[in-house]
Write an enzyme that holds these catalytic residues in place. Sequence first.
Site, PDB file in Angstrom:
ATOM      1  N   TYR A  15      65.887  60.756  29.714  1.00 14.42           N
ATOM      2  CA  TYR A  15      64.461  61.035  29.841  1.00 14.42           C
ATOM      3  C   TYR A  15      63.859  60.542  31.154  1.00 14.42           C
ATOM      4  O   TYR A  15      62.668  60.719  31.392  1.00 14.42           O
ATOM      5  CB  TYR A  15      63.699  60.418  28.666  1.00 14.42           C
ATOM      6  CG  TYR A  15      64.189  60.921  27.344  1.00 14.42           C
ATOM      7  CD1 TYR A  15      63.866  62.197  26.901  1.00 14.42           C
ATOM      8  CD2 TYR A  15      65.003  60.130  26.539  1.00 14.42           C
ATOM      9  CE1 TYR A  15      64.328  62.678  25.688  1.00 14.42           C
ATOM     10  CE2 TYR A  15      65.469  60.598  25.319  1.00 14.42           C
ATOM     11  CZ  TYR A  15      65.127  61.869  24.906  1.00 14.42           C
ATOM     12  OH  TYR A  15      65.587  62.338  23.704  1.00 14.42           O
ATOM     13  N   HIS A  20      57.154  63.699  30.222  1.00 12.58           N
ATOM     14  CA  HIS A  20      56.646  62.824  29.161  1.00 12.58           C
ATOM     15  C   HIS A  20      56.738  61.349  29.556  1.00 12.58           C
ATOM     16  O   HIS A  20      56.170  60.498  28.876  1.00 12.58           O
ATOM     17  CB  HIS A  20      57.453  63.067  27.885  1.00 12.58           C
ATOM     18  CG  HIS A  20      56.640  63.168  26.627  1.00 12.58           C
ATOM     19  ND1 HIS A  20      55.276  63.340  26.582  1.00 12.58           N
ATOM     20  CD2 HIS A  20      57.032  63.122  25.329  1.00 12.58           C
ATOM     21  CE1 HIS A  20      54.870  63.394  25.331  1.00 12.58           C
ATOM     22  NE2 HIS A  20      55.915  63.261  24.549  1.00 12.58           N
ATOM     23  N   PHE A  66      60.830  55.063  21.302  1.00 13.13           N
ATOM     24  CA  PHE A  66      60.628  56.491  21.530  1.00 13.13           C
ATOM     25  C   PHE A  66      59.149  56.791  21.331  1.00 13.13           C
ATOM     26  O   PHE A  66      58.420  56.077  20.637  1.00 13.13           O
ATOM     27  CB  PHE A  66      61.535  57.383  20.674  1.00 13.13           C
ATOM     28  CG  PHE A  66      62.957  57.381  21.164  1.00 13.13           C
ATOM     29  CD1 PHE A  66      63.369  58.257  22.155  1.00 13.13           C
ATOM     30  CD2 PHE A  66      63.864  56.462  20.659  1.00 13.13           C
ATOM     31  CE1 PHE A  66      64.670  58.224  22.623  1.00 13.13           C
ATOM     32  CE2 PHE A  66      65.163  56.429  21.117  1.00 13.13           C
ATOM     33  CZ  PHE A  66      65.570  57.311  22.113  1.00 13.13           C
ATOM     34  N   ASN A  68      57.112  58.803  19.764  1.00 11.46           N
ATOM     35  CA  ASN A  68      56.398  59.015  18.504  1.00 11.46           C
ATOM     36  C   ASN A  68      56.185  57.755  17.685  1.00 11.46           C
ATOM     37  O   ASN A  68      55.458  57.783  16.695  1.00 11.46           O
ATOM     38  CB  ASN A  68      57.119  60.063  17.658  1.00 11.46           C
ATOM     39  CG  ASN A  68      57.138  61.422  18.319  1.00 11.46           C
ATOM     40  OD1 ASN A  68      56.535  61.627  19.371  1.00 11.46           O
ATOM     41  ND2 ASN A  68      57.837  62.358  17.707  1.00 11.46           N
ATOM     42  N   ASN A 114      51.688  62.630  20.459  1.00 12.75           N
ATOM     43  CA  ASN A 114      52.239  61.841  19.351  1.00 12.75           C
ATOM     44  C   ASN A 114      52.312  60.345  19.636  1.00 12.75           C
ATOM     45  O   ASN A 114      52.200  59.535  18.717  1.00 12.75           O
ATOM     46  CB  ASN A 114      53.610  62.378  18.947  1.00 12.75           C
ATOM     47  CG  ASN A 114      53.503  63.714  18.248  1.00 12.75           C
ATOM     48  OD1 ASN A 114      52.523  63.987  17.566  1.00 12.75           O
ATOM     49  ND2 ASN A 114      54.498  64.563  18.424  1.00 12.75           N
TER      50      ASN A 114
END
EC number: 3.1.1.29
Length: 189
Positions: A15, A20, A66, A68, A114
């Site tokens: 990532y 994000h 993470f 969320n 989220n």
Amino acid sequence: MTKLLVGLGNPGDKYFETKHNVGFMLIDQLAKKQNVTFTHDKIFQADLASFFLNGEKIYLVKPTTFMNESGKAVHALLTYYGLDIDDLLIIYDDLDMEVGKIRLRAKGSAGGHNGIKSIIQHIGTQVFNRVKIGIGRPKNGMSVVHHVLSKFDRDDYIGILQSVDKVDDSVNYYLQEKNFEKTMQRYNG
């Protein structure tokens, strides 16, 4: 006094520098400027670094839960250090804003994000300081998930680097002035 600066993102090389993860990118930039390194804290489920500025301890936080589940780490740190919501600043991506645009807000809904939804759920309020960095909407029928988990193209990456510098300036101004309202007036113009 203590401040908690939290950049939202997803942990791991997969990532790194995805859309994000602009919150992580900014927190990394602040750590580099302060010459501090992160250590992983299993209890808080976060990578942490800290420094002092004008007698105030500043924690830089990258939740490793993470995106969320970011609220777990934020709530745990606020509780452990006995901090008020006013001591919290969240930095994250916003796909409803043009790439590279920034917006400072003192409250608001999750807006479909989220990570913010998790924070609101865990701390019990929508009223907390935040800096949003625009990553733009998906193009050519790309799904939102694929969009936010993809890397920036060359032109957008240059815009993001410029916005990271502007956010860095706004965060430093906020830490010096200790007044988020004044910071919003200066940087939202």
